[in-house]
Design a protein around this motif. Structure first.
Motif: not given
Length: 260
Positions: A115-141
């Motif tokens: 599911t979509a969650t808080t905008d975490l852009s600009g943080t290192d939460y988006l680093d897979p080494e930190r989040n264990g592969g739990m977070l990613t970014t999706v893009r659509c229309e």
């Protein structure tokens, strides 16, 4: 519906994913029973870590943790076993923001893969080494969004102020992750300070609950809103004794004696 703490923990197989406590309420009674029963290879999910998690790691209960933070708030001083195991690569760590952790539970409750969650852009939460592969970014229309993988614990131990024999539970502390964990998990155990009737509608309805454990002082030496304060001296004692297994065992015995 009513269960002893020992029986509720004995139903947790090794290798399970276990939600343990609520944000701001570490369930020491449950964690110490997991240690006593020598549970192994658990994936422990905590909204707030701390010295309980440090003890679980030191005793070999878990090497896989999903959490929003872990620290000893007295001092503050480090949670040394958590820090060492994480730094030396022996701990599979998924660190999320509190909002993202709640979103992961919400996705599981809705039976969707993410599911979509808080905008975490600009943080290192988006680093897979930190989040264990739990977070990613999706893009659509419709645009782009940060999304989090669903997290469905096998069992949730949820701390409540009051519960009744039908499994209804009432909380006086923040409820967001507690209710979501009960909705997301395959099995839910309420750990109650008091057995009786709460005021108003139940925070966690009994239809989500498999067992109720009556355990006054369940989060000591942490604090329970409206019942008892955090025992800062006990936290400091853990810091002094955490280095040896005998010291940790003595500390757990003192905590157990303070319950009730």
């Amino acid at each position: 519906m009513l269960s002893s703490l020992a029986a509720a923990v004995s139903a947790v197989p090794d290798g399970s994913t276990v939600y343990l406590g609520n944000f701001g309420a570490q369930l020491f009674a449950v964690g110490h029973e997991l240690i006593r029963q020598r549970r192994r290879d658990l994936h422990v999910v905590l909204a707030s870590g701390g010295i309980l998690l440090d003890d679980l790691i030191a005793e070999g209960v878990t090497r896989h943790v999903t959490l929003s933070h872990c620290w000893n708030p007295v001092g503050p001083v480090k949670t040394e076993h958590f820090q060492r195991e994480a730094q030396e690569g022996r701990l599979h760590l998924c660190e999320l923001s509190y909002g993202a952790l709640c979103s992961a539970l919400h996705a599981a409750a809705q039976d969707v893969p993410f599911t979509a969650t808080t905008d975490l852009s600009g943080t290192d939460y988006l680093d897979p080494e930190r989040n264990g592969g739990m977070l990613t970014t999706v893009r659509c229309e419709f645009g782009s969004a940060t999304v989090v993988r669903a997290l469905a614990p096998d069992v949730a131990f949820v701390h409540v102020d009051t519960a009744n024999r039908s499994g209804d539970g009432w909380l006086t502390q923040p409820t967001a992750d507690a209710l979501l964990a009960a909705q997301a998990s395959r099995s839910t155990v309420l750990v109650a300070e008091h057995l009786g009737a709460g005021g108003g509608p139940a925070t966690i309805p009994g239809l989500l609950v498999d067992a109720v454990v009556m355990c006054a002082g369940a989060v000591r030496p942490d604090g329970a809103a409206g019942r008892y304060a955090r025992d800062l001296e006990a936290y400091a004692d853990y810091s002094r004794q955490a280095g040896t297994s005998d010291g940790r065992a003595s500390w757990r015995a003192a905590v157990a004696a303070s319950r009730g």
